[in-house]
Design a protein around this motif. Structure first.
Motif, PDB file in Angstrom:
ATOM      1  N   SER A   1      30.344 -42.391 -20.740  1.00 34.78           N
ATOM      2  CA  SER A   1      29.115 -41.408 -20.300  1.00 34.78           C
ATOM      3  C   SER A   1      29.033 -41.657 -18.747  1.00 34.78           C
ATOM      4  O   SER A   1      29.033 -42.754 -18.353  1.00 34.78           O
ATOM      5  CB  SER A   1      27.820 -41.720 -21.195  1.00 34.78           C
ATOM      6  N   GLY A   2      28.972 -40.349 -18.122  1.00 27.86           N
ATOM      7  CA  GLY A   2      28.443 -40.542 -16.791  1.00 27.86           C
ATOM      8  C   GLY A   2      29.522 -40.715 -15.779  1.00 27.86           C
ATOM      9  O   GLY A   2      28.872 -40.729 -14.646  1.00 27.86           O
TER      10      GLY A   2
ATOM     11  N   HIS B   1      33.018 -28.185 -18.497  1.00 35.15           N
ATOM     12  CA  HIS B   1      32.294 -27.095 -18.400  1.00 35.15           C
ATOM     13  C   HIS B   1      32.980 -26.299 -16.842  1.00 35.15           C
ATOM     14  O   HIS B   1      33.364 -27.113 -16.163  1.00 35.15           O
ATOM     15  CB  HIS B   1      31.211 -27.621 -17.542  1.00 35.15           C
TER      16      HIS B   1
ATOM     17  N   SER C   1      30.149 -41.173 -24.378  1.00 39.57           N
ATOM     18  CA  SER C   1      29.739 -39.765 -23.895  1.00 39.57           C
ATOM     19  C   SER C   1      28.490 -39.499 -24.811  1.00 39.57           C
ATOM     20  O   SER C   1      28.510 -39.900 -26.103  1.00 39.57           O
ATOM     21  CB  SER C   1      30.880 -38.961 -24.271  1.00 39.57           C
ATOM     22  N   ALA C   2      27.540 -38.732 -23.947  1.00 37.82           N
ATOM     23  CA  ALA C   2      26.097 -38.365 -24.706  1.00 37.82           C
ATOM     24  C   ALA C   2      26.635 -37.451 -25.722  1.00 37.82           C
ATOM     25  O   ALA C   2      25.624 -36.927 -26.480  1.00 37.82           O
ATOM     26  CB  ALA C   2      25.583 -37.681 -23.519  1.00 37.82           C
ATOM     27  N   GLU C   3      27.707 -36.864 -25.707  1.00 35.79           N
ATOM     28  CA  GLU C   3      28.171 -35.670 -26.787  1.00 35.79           C
ATOM     29  C   GLU C   3      29.046 -36.272 -27.613  1.00 35.79           C
ATOM     30  O   GLU C   3      29.620 -35.534 -28.298  1.00 35.79           O
ATOM     31  CB  GLU C   3      28.521 -34.276 -25.989  1.00 35.79           C
TER      32      GLU C   3
ATOM     33  N   HIS D   1      36.212 -31.442 -24.053  1.00 35.01           N
ATOM     34  CA  HIS D   1      35.002 -30.523 -23.499  1.00 35.01           C
ATOM     35  C   HIS D   1      35.058 -30.508 -22.124  1.00 35.01           C
ATOM     36  O   HIS D   1      35.089 -31.381 -21.277  1.00 35.01           O
ATOM     37  CB  HIS D   1      33.975 -31.176 -24.207  1.00 35.01           C
TER      38      HIS D   1
ATOM     39  N   ALA E   1      30.869 -32.415 -11.223  1.00 31.78           N
ATOM     40  CA  ALA E   1      29.743 -33.110 -11.325  1.00 31.78           C
ATOM     41  C   ALA E   1      29.505 -34.281 -12.698  1.00 31.78           C
ATOM     42  O   ALA E   1      28.326 -34.297 -13.047  1.00 31.78           O
ATOM     43  CB  ALA E   1      28.385 -32.202 -11.374  1.00 31.78           C
ATOM     44  N   THR E   2      30.551 -34.781 -12.843  1.00 38.26           N
ATOM     45  CA  THR E   2      30.655 -35.613 -14.113  1.00 38.26           C
ATOM     46  C   THR E   2      30.700 -35.071 -15.482  1.00 38.26           C
ATOM     47  O   THR E   2      30.663 -35.988 -16.342  1.00 38.26           O
ATOM     48  CB  THR E   2      29.481 -36.711 -13.972  1.00 38.26           C
ATOM     49  N   SER E   3      30.771 -33.927 -15.323  1.00 34.89           N
ATOM     50  CA  SER E   3      30.440 -32.923 -16.671  1.00 34.89           C
ATOM     51  C   SER E   3      32.084 -33.286 -17.372  1.00 34.89           C
ATOM     52  O   SER E   3      32.983 -33.549 -16.811  1.00 34.89           O
ATOM     53  CB  SER E   3      30.354 -31.613 -16.506  1.00 34.89           C
ATOM     54  N   GLY E   4      31.937 -32.914 -18.760  1.00 37.37           N
ATOM     55  CA  GLY E   4      33.092 -33.006 -19.453  1.00 37.37           C
ATOM     56  C   GLY E   4      33.208 -34.387 -20.334  1.00 37.37           C
ATOM     57  O   GLY E   4      32.834 -35.392 -19.964  1.00 37.37           O
ATOM     58  N   ASN E   5      33.792 -34.222 -21.372  1.00 37.33           N
ATOM     59  CA  ASN E   5      34.245 -35.522 -22.176  1.00 37.33           C
ATOM     60  C   ASN E   5      35.468 -35.166 -23.151  1.00 37.33           C
ATOM     61  O   ASN E   5      35.875 -33.963 -23.440  1.00 37.33           O
ATOM     62  CB  ASN E   5      33.044 -35.835 -22.887  1.00 37.33           C
TER      63      ASN E   5
ATOM     64  N   HIS F   1      26.821 -23.956 -20.926  1.00 39.06           N
ATOM     65  CA  HIS F   1      27.070 -25.462 -21.054  1.00 39.06           C
ATOM     66  C   HIS F   1      28.464 -25.448 -20.678  1.00 39.06           C
ATOM     67  O   HIS F   1      28.963 -25.901 -19.778  1.00 39.06           O
ATOM     68  CB  HIS F   1      26.586 -25.906 -22.438  1.00 39.06           C
TER      69      HIS F   1
ATOM     70  N   LYS G   1      35.090 -37.984 -14.196  1.00 39.25           N
ATOM     71  CA  LYS G   1      36.086 -37.917 -14.845  1.00 39.25           C
ATOM     72  C   LYS G   1      37.617 -37.547 -13.890  1.00 39.25           C
ATOM     73  O   LYS G   1      38.860 -37.510 -14.679  1.00 39.25           O
ATOM     74  CB  LYS G   1      36.034 -37.094 -16.093  1.00 39.25           C
TER      75      LYS G   1
END
Ligand SMILES: CSC[C@@H](O)[C@@H](O)C(=O)COP(=O)(O)O
Ligand SMILES: [Zn+2]
Length: 210
Positions: free
Chosen positions: A47-48, A99, A77-79, A97, A26-30, A170, A51
Motif C-alpha cells: 500500500s501507498g 485510476h 493494498s488498501a483495496e 486496478h 500519485a501512488t494510485s493503482g494496485n 475512482h 507503483k
C-alpha cells in the motif's frame, strides 16, 4: 525458480508496462497475481507506494482473507478486499486496478445508468467477442469510502473468470484468467473510454463523428 518468484516476476512485468503507460498517478493503482489455489495465496502490491518504481518491496504474499501470509512490515493494498472477492469467487489469476482521467470521466458521465455500454468498435474482439456490432457493458458502482462496504457492492458484479467494474470517480478494476488476459482487457477498456470521451468532445464541436 520458486512459484512465488515466477509470479513476482510476471506481476512486476505487467506493473512496468502499466507504469510505461503512465497509469499510476500519485501512488494510485494496485495489482495482484494468484500464486497458489489451495490454500489460496496471491501477491498484491504494498500500500501507498509509487507503483512506477521497481523495488524488492513492491509486493507481499497474502492469504484468502487478504492478510499477510508471511511476516512482513509491508501493508497490503488498501483495496485488497476487492482482489479477495475476485479470487474467492472465480478462477481469475490476475487483478489490475488503475485510476485514469478517461476511466474517471466515463464513470461520471454514465453513473446514473449504472453502466457504460460500447459498440461498433473493432477492439471489442479483445474480449473474445467476434459478432459484428457486438456491445460490451461495464458496471459502475458507488465509491464507498468504507472498503468492506465497497467490496460487498463490488462482489455483486464479479461473475466470471474475466470481468471489469468501474468505481465512480475512482478507477477501474479488471481481472482475467492470466496476467496477459487481464492486461489485454484493461487496455481494451481504456481504449474504449478514451475513444468515447474524444467522440463526445468532437460531437460537441459539431464534427461528424458517429
Ligand atoms: C492515492 S490513490 C487512493 C487509494 O486509496 C487507492 O484508491 C489506490 O488505488 C491505491 O491504494 P493502495 O493502498 O496503494 O493500493
Ligand atoms: Zn484505487
Amino acid at each position: 525458480m520458486s512459484i512465488v518468484v515466477k509470479k513476482w516476476n510476471e506481476l512486476a512485468e505487467v506493473k512496468a508496462e502499466l507504469a510505461a503507460r503512465d497509469w499510476f498517478f500519485a501512488t494510485s493503482g494496485n495489482l495482484s497475481i494468484k500464486v497458489t489455489d489451495d490454500p489460496l495465496t496471491f501477491l498484491v502490491t504494498a500500500s501507498g507506494k509509487d507503483k512506477r518504481k521497481q523495488t524488492d518491496e513492491d509486493f507481499l504474499l497474502v492469504d484468502a482473507a487478504g492478510r499477510p501470509a508471511e511476516k512482513t512490515h509491508l501493508k497490503p493494498s488498501a483495496e485488497t478486499l476487492l482482489h479477495v472477492e475476485i479470487y474467492n469467487r472465480t478462477n481469475a489469476g490476475c487483478v489490475l486496478h488503475v485510476h485514469t482521467v478517461d476511466n474517471n470521466l466515463i464513470s461520471e458521465l454514465y453513473a446514473s445508468n449504472g453502466e457504460a455500454v460500447f459498440s461498433g468498435q473493432e477492439i471489442i474482439k479483445a474480449f473474445g467477442i467476434w459478432e459484428e456490432n457486438a456491445a460490451v457493458r461495464i458496471p459502475i458502482i458507488n465509491n464507498d469510502a468504507d472498503i468492506p462496504t465497497l467490496a460487498r457492492e463490488f462482489a455483486n458484479h464479479v461473475h466470471g473468470d474475466a470481468g471489469a467494474v468501474l468505481i465512480h470517480n475512482h478507477g477501474i478494476t479488471v481481472w482475467g484468467r492470466t496476467a496477459f488476459e487481464a492486461k489485454k482487457h484493461l487496455e481494451a477498456w481504456e481504449f474504449l473510454f478514451s475513444w468515447q470521451v474524444k467522440r463526445l468532445l468532437l460531437q460537441r464541436a459539431g464534427l461528424p463523428v458517429g
